[in-house]
Design a protein around this motif. Structure first.
Motif, mmCIF file in Angstrom:
data_model
loop_
_atom_site.group_PDB
_atom_site.id
_atom_site.type_symbol
_atom_site.label_atom_id
_atom_site.label_comp_id
_atom_site.label_asym_id
_atom_site.label_seq_id
_atom_site.Cartn_x
_atom_site.Cartn_y
_atom_site.Cartn_z
ATOM 1 N N THR A 7 -20.659 56.406 -94.909
ATOM 2 C CA THR A 7 -19.657 55.367 -95.058
ATOM 3 C C THR A 7 -18.934 55.536 -96.382
ATOM 4 O OG1 THR A 7 -19.281 52.976 -94.895
ATOM 5 C CG2 THR A 7 -21.186 53.681 -96.186
ATOM 6 N N ASP A 63 -23.260 39.995 -84.596
ATOM 7 C CA ASP A 63 -24.096 40.046 -85.784
ATOM 8 C C ASP A 63 -25.156 38.953 -85.703
ATOM 9 O OD1 ASP A 63 -25.149 40.431 -88.259
ATOM 10 O OD2 ASP A 63 -23.282 40.159 -89.361
ATOM 11 N N TYR A 105 -24.935 43.793 -89.133
ATOM 12 C CA TYR A 105 -23.678 44.430 -89.500
ATOM 13 C C TYR A 105 -23.761 45.017 -90.920
ATOM 14 C CZ TYR A 105 -20.823 42.419 -85.664
ATOM 15 O OH TYR A 105 -20.255 42.089 -84.453
ATOM 16 N N ASN A 106 -22.882 46.001 -91.167
ATOM 17 C CA ASN A 106 -22.703 46.585 -92.507
ATOM 18 C C ASN A 106 -23.992 47.158 -93.075
ATOM 19 O OD1 ASN A 106 -20.743 43.715 -92.798
ATOM 20 N ND2 ASN A 106 -19.855 45.742 -92.638
ATOM 21 N N THR A 107 -24.788 47.716 -92.215
ATOM 22 C CA THR A 107 -25.981 48.463 -92.599
ATOM 23 C C THR A 107 -25.920 49.817 -91.915
ATOM 24 O OG1 THR A 107 -27.322 47.588 -90.750
ATOM 25 C CG2 THR A 107 -27.365 46.352 -92.825
ATOM 26 N N GLN A 150 -19.516 49.398 -98.296
ATOM 27 C CA GLN A 150 -20.387 48.561 -97.475
ATOM 28 C C GLN A 150 -19.661 47.985 -96.262
ATOM 29 O OE1 GLN A 150 -22.119 45.193 -99.478
ATOM 30 N NE2 GLN A 150 -23.635 44.852 -97.871
ATOM 31 N N SER A 151 -18.405 47.593 -96.434
ATOM 32 C CA SER A 151 -17.687 46.965 -95.321
ATOM 33 C C SER A 151 -17.488 47.915 -94.153
ATOM 34 C CB SER A 151 -16.336 46.438 -95.792
ATOM 35 O OG SER A 151 -15.452 47.505 -96.104
ATOM 36 N N ALA A 176 -19.818 50.283 -93.332
ATOM 37 C CA ALA A 176 -21.110 50.681 -92.771
ATOM 38 C C ALA A 176 -21.198 50.180 -91.340
ATOM 39 C CB ALA A 176 -22.242 50.121 -93.621
ATOM 40 N N ASN A 203 -21.755 46.958 -83.549
ATOM 41 C CA ASN A 203 -20.921 45.890 -84.080
ATOM 42 C C ASN A 203 -19.953 45.459 -82.982
ATOM 43 O OD1 ASN A 203 -18.674 47.715 -84.169
ATOM 44 N ND2 ASN A 203 -19.317 48.421 -86.196
ATOM 45 N N TRP A 249 -27.375 49.890 -95.842
ATOM 46 C CA TRP A 249 -26.768 49.756 -97.160
ATOM 47 C C TRP A 249 -27.870 49.675 -98.221
ATOM 48 C CZ3 TRP A 249 -22.476 51.295 -99.005
ATOM 49 C CH2 TRP A 249 -21.998 50.849 -100.239
ATOM 50 N N SER A 285 -18.732 52.443 -103.891
ATOM 51 C CA SER A 285 -17.753 52.886 -102.897
ATOM 52 C C SER A 285 -17.199 54.233 -103.353
ATOM 53 C CB SER A 285 -16.617 51.872 -102.757
ATOM 54 O OG SER A 285 -15.786 51.898 -103.914
#
Length: 308
Positions: free
Chosen positions: A139, A289, A173-175, A142-143, A145, A282, A177, A117
């Motif tokens: 980003t 998701d 979600y969250n990609t 990860q949260s 992304a 998202n 990554w 991060s």
């Protein structure tokens, strides 16, 4: 095979590289020079911003759409199961080049902390916009992304694919990554035509630089299909973060944003976190998701398919 010297020169200037989903069934897998195989290509990763429709659609601006995969090569989508691609900023840092010698868990071939991060960069630089710079997945962690997606068109001819027949069927979600990324396939996906379908991987970053989009093409086919129910006609998504009841229900189009023409979503103002709104695959735009819920596949099928 590459020498270390060739590798070092190959990656010069890739600090600002972006992302693509890599698989032998993608368009411009070997680059965009006829008759040559470029094991170090990043043609499919280049961002799309303020382009004409012919230029952004399946990466037309650099002729990526004119280099289809080899005959008989398909991205297989097992109905009711999942498939895997490699998200990376260059083919050279995937398992699909040089026997995977330069691939790591990360999309840039580097080594980063597990909890990577902007507050734990592990020696990597910070971008000018205050985000992770290597790899450049737009980003801070990860949260945050934004999420990426796959869509499918039930035609074998890329020239016949349009917004009204290209349906989002899986969201992660969250990609982007990590490099190896898995997407779920709805159980009710019908079979493709004999010559396969056309799929697209799409991503809209959540700020951290130029507000662009990403789109690349694949030849794909659904395996183990049992359903014969056709997909419905997708509708343009809308921003609905503040009120989920306002989200578009049923089949959804991919999102075209910040292009010179053909945009199908517009946003203004700030999101609930106080940052400028940026469309994303998202819940902010009504996309569920596809990975984390056992019933998520069934729920996603309801979103994708139209039962007559």
């Amino acid at each position: 095979m590459w020498s270390l010297l060739a590798i070092s020169f190959a990656f010069v200037g890739l600090v600002d590289a972006h992302m693509a989903a890599w698989h032998p069934a993608m368009y411009c897998f070997n680059g965009t020079t006829a008759g040559q195989v470029n094991y170090n290509t990043n043609d499919a990763t280049l961002p799309l911003y303020m382009l004409s429709q012919s230029d952004y659609w399946f990466h037309g601006f650099n002729k990526c759409n004119q280099f289809p995969p080899a005959d008989g090569e398909f991205l297989e989508l097992p109905a009711g199961a999942s498939f895997t691609v490699e998200i990376a900023d260059n083919r050279g840092v995937t398992s699909l080049s040089d026997d995977g010698k330069h691939a790591t868990d990360w999309p840039d071939g580097g080594t980063h902390p597990d909890d990577y991060s902007i507050t734990n960069l592990g020696g990597a630089p910070l971008s000018s916009s205050g985000c992770i710079a290597e790899p450049n997945f737009h980003t801070q962690n990860q949260s945050m992304a934004a999420g990426s997606a796959f869509a499918i068109s039930y035609t074998s001819n890329l020239d016949e694919v349009a917004l009204d027949n290209l349906v989002v069927f899986s969201v992660q979600y969250n990609t982007p990554w990590k490099r190896v990324t898995t997407y779920d396939v709805p159980a009710a996906m019908p079979a493709c035509p004999a010559d396969g379908c056309i799929c697209a991987w799409v991503w809209i970053p959540n700020g951290c630089g130029q507000p662009n989009i990403y789109m690349e093409g694949f030849k794909c086919k659904v395996t183990n299909a049992t359903s014969t129910t056709p997909i419905g006609t997708p509708k343009p998504p809308v921003w609905c973060e503040e009120d989920q009841s306002q989200c578009v229900q049923g089949p959804k189009q991919i999102m075209i944003w910040n292009q010179a023409e053909g945009n199908n979503i517009e946003v203004s103002g700030n999101d609930l976190s106080g940052d400028p709104k940026s469309p994303a695959y998202n819940s902010k735009c009504g996309f569920k998701d596809g990975k984390y819920h056992i019933t998520g596949v069934k729920r996603l099928v309801t979103d994708v398919f139209c039962y007559l």
